[in-house]
Design a protein around this motif. Structure first.
Motif, short mmCIF file in Angstrom:
data_model
loop_
_atom_site.label_atom_id
_atom_site.label_comp_id
_atom_site.label_asym_id
_atom_site.label_seq_id
_atom_site.Cartn_x
_atom_site.Cartn_y
_atom_site.Cartn_z
N ASN A 24 -49.80 43.74 -51.29
CA ASN A 24 -50.78 44.83 -51.31
C ASN A 24 -50.03 46.14 -51.52
N TRP A 31 -52.51 45.23 -60.22
CA TRP A 31 -53.17 45.36 -58.92
C TRP A 31 -54.68 45.46 -59.12
N ASN A 32 -55.40 45.07 -58.08
CA ASN A 32 -56.84 45.26 -58.04
C ASN A 32 -57.10 46.61 -57.36
N SER A 50 -59.68 48.10 -56.34
CA SER A 50 -60.73 48.17 -55.33
C SER A 50 -60.22 47.87 -53.93
N ASP A 51 -59.24 46.96 -53.81
CA ASP A 51 -58.71 46.64 -52.49
C ASP A 51 -57.19 46.77 -52.39
N GLY A 52 -56.53 47.11 -53.51
CA GLY A 52 -55.08 47.28 -53.50
C GLY A 52 -54.29 46.00 -53.52
N ASN A 53 -54.95 44.85 -53.67
CA ASN A 53 -54.24 43.58 -53.65
C ASN A 53 -53.57 43.29 -54.99
N ARG A 84 -49.54 54.74 -53.88
CA ARG A 84 -50.83 54.60 -53.23
C ARG A 84 -51.93 55.11 -54.15
#
Length: 540
Positions: A45, A83-84, A86-89, A336
């Protein structure tokens, strides 16, 4: 901590960065630790990402965020991660670069991705399948930047070797190579219509290229150091450029004229991006700051809040999401996703307080009396006149002291117990009549003062009826300034210089004080002449 910056010259880059890497524990070619052979597990993440993030890009639909970097700026294994947002994964990776990955981009349709880095390799990827499509080999050395054409049919890459290579993404073939700059090509961007390619170089120049013909269309000059980033606004009306001179410049693409210069960063500006609505520009710097600017007015706005849990550090890249609501900020300690702040101007610092003029007493070097009186001149400039008493004309010589502009001349008539009725005049009742007050000036170092100085006004703290201070500026010997019945007290007249009068420091001053009252006794007994002068300009 010690912070390393990549050099813009290949040999210097190898030497300087290998030295820096050793200091930071980033390269350690001869002193590698045993655990270096086993790279750390990739972060699952964004919140756990602690590696260098040098470049970032969103897909046009905002559904994927691509980042690249590695364990160091140069030698250690690099990474390119998907990375996604929406959720940082973590959603995948594009593995294969043995050294740091300095550039990453997604094509407009989201079907392709491209990566490049210190290894000199350019890799073209099938983005949905996360599969390598082709290795594109042409550059000799480090590849610093790349960009897809808006339709995704071309890929342009920028190299440390001074060349730009344009590739056909359908067949992976080279379209052309352009000898673009006299030094490394550090940044590259297609215009939104795909017709122009902008490049920035270590030679401090931005060049514009015709994509169809590969010919130079123009150049933009004005930066004082190497370029680090170029970016077009989404509507194509503006081109922003930034570099090691800590400045950001915005250019009008219609005529290639500068729209404005944005100054505020304290270190190299490494990354820039327009917001989707074309109204704002985000900038990132090695000073650790991310700033926003209003494109139309060039005014600085508040940047995003620093994300919690992340050390303030050098910012290497930023990317604004297609919806304009969030942005990614990457540094040497990870990266981030943060909210894009609402437009709010940073208050301008208050203007410096206007210089307050100060009174500077003159110490005359010479005194003369037409009636034969004598004078004692004290170290503080006070003049006491004694001796023969008759109609008189005093002349005093002085020079303008160092300082700012001279605004006015002040004549102080000073009371004293040695004078009749405490003075400040020598008449029996302490009164005085100054018939005329005049000033001539000469150049610094001159022996004489041939230039008459014009006064605009004469204002006294007290004036006897019928004897106003303004009368000292006319040529009537029967008029003048007097102070009865307010004798026995200090009084003064301020003579304001005319607006066009300039008295540089060192100018020779010759004052004339005429006292022609009928009885020949109404002369100054004790007085001082001062200049009202701006303070010296502050040292730069």
């Amino acid at each position: 901590m010690i912070r390393c910056r990549p050099s813009l010259l290949p040999c210097a880059a190898l030497w300087a960065l290998s030295l820096c890497a050793g200091l930071l524990g980033l390269a350690g070619l001869s002193a590698a630790r045993a655990q270096d052979a086993v790279p750390p597990a990739p972060a699952a993440n964004l919140a756990a990402l602690t590696r260098w993030v040098i470049a970032a890009d969103y897909t046009n639909d905002g559904g994927q965020l691509l980042t690249s970097g590695g364990e160091s700026l140069l030698y250690r294994p690099g990474d390119a991660t998907i990375w996604n947002p929406s959720d940082g994964n973590r959603a995948g990776e594009l593995a294969g670069h043995p050294t740091a990955v300095w550039a990453i981009k997604a094509s407009g349709d989201g079907k392709l991705a491209a990566t490049a880095g210190y290894d000199g390799l350019v890799k073209l990827w099938d983005l949905p399948g996360r599969a390598l499509k082709a290795d594109l080999k042409k550059h000799k050395g480090w590849v610093r930047s790349l960009d897809f054409s808006p339709d995704g049919t071309k890929l342009a890459t920028a190299g440390e070797d001074g060349t730009v290579v344009v590739w056909d993404t359908a067949n992976n073939n080279e379209v052309r190579t352009i000898a673009a700059h006299g030094g490394p090509v550090t940044s590259i961007a297609f215009s939104p219509d795909g017709a122009t390619l902008a490049t920035g170089g270590g030679d401090k120049i931005v060049k514009l290229w015709d994509v169809a013909g590969g010919t130079e269309k123009g150049k933009l000059e004005g930066h004082g150091d190497s370029l680090w980033a170029v970016a077009y606004s989404p509507d194509g009306s503006k081109l922003a450029t930034a570099g090691a001179d800590r400045l950001v410049k915005i250019w009008n693409t219609a005529d290639s004229k500068e729209h404005g210069t944005l100054a505020g960063h304290k270190d190299w500006v490494t990354s820039i991006a327009f917001t989707p609505d074309n109204t704002r520009l985000a900038t990132a710097s090695l000073d650790g700051a991310v700033k926003f600017w209003d494109v139309a007015t060039k005014a600085e706005q508040f940047g995003p809040a620093h994300p919690e849990g992340v050390a303030k550090s050098s910012v290497w890249c930023l990317a604004v999401a297609p919806d304009g609501k969030t942005m990614f900020v990457g540094s040497h300690t990870g990266g981030r996703i943060v909210p894009v702040p609402e437009p709010q101007l940073v208050p301008l610092p208050p203007p410096p307080a206007p210089a307050v003029p100060v009174l500077v007493a003159l110490v005359p070097s010479e005194f003369a009396s037409s009636a034969g009186a004598t004078a004692a001149i004290a170290a503080d400039g006070v003049v006491v006149v004694t001796g023969n008493l008759a109609k008189d004309s005093y002349t005093l010589k002085a020079v303008v002291p160092a300082g700012g502009a001279v605004k006015a001349v002040k004549l102080d008539a000073l009371a004293d117990p040695s004078l009749p009725a405490m003075g400040p005049g020598r008449a029996g009742n302490g009164n005085l009549v100054v018939s005329r007050f005049a000033l001539n000036s000469g150049a610094p170092g001159a022996a004489d003062a041939p230039n008459a100085v014009k006064f605009a006004t004469a204002k006294a703290d007290f004036e006897q009826g019928g004897y106003e201070a303004a009368a000292t500026l006319d040529d009537n010997p029967e008029s003048g300034w007097a102070i009865s019945p307010e004798v026995g007290k200090d009084h003064s007249v301020m003579f304001e210089l005319a607006p066009d009068v300039v008295l540089p420091a060192g100018s020779v001053l010759l004052f004339t004080i005429d006292q022609q009252f009928a009885d020949g006794t109404h002369n100054l007994g004790k007085f001082r002449i001062s200049l009202l002068q701006d303070p010296p300009a502050p040292a730069k």
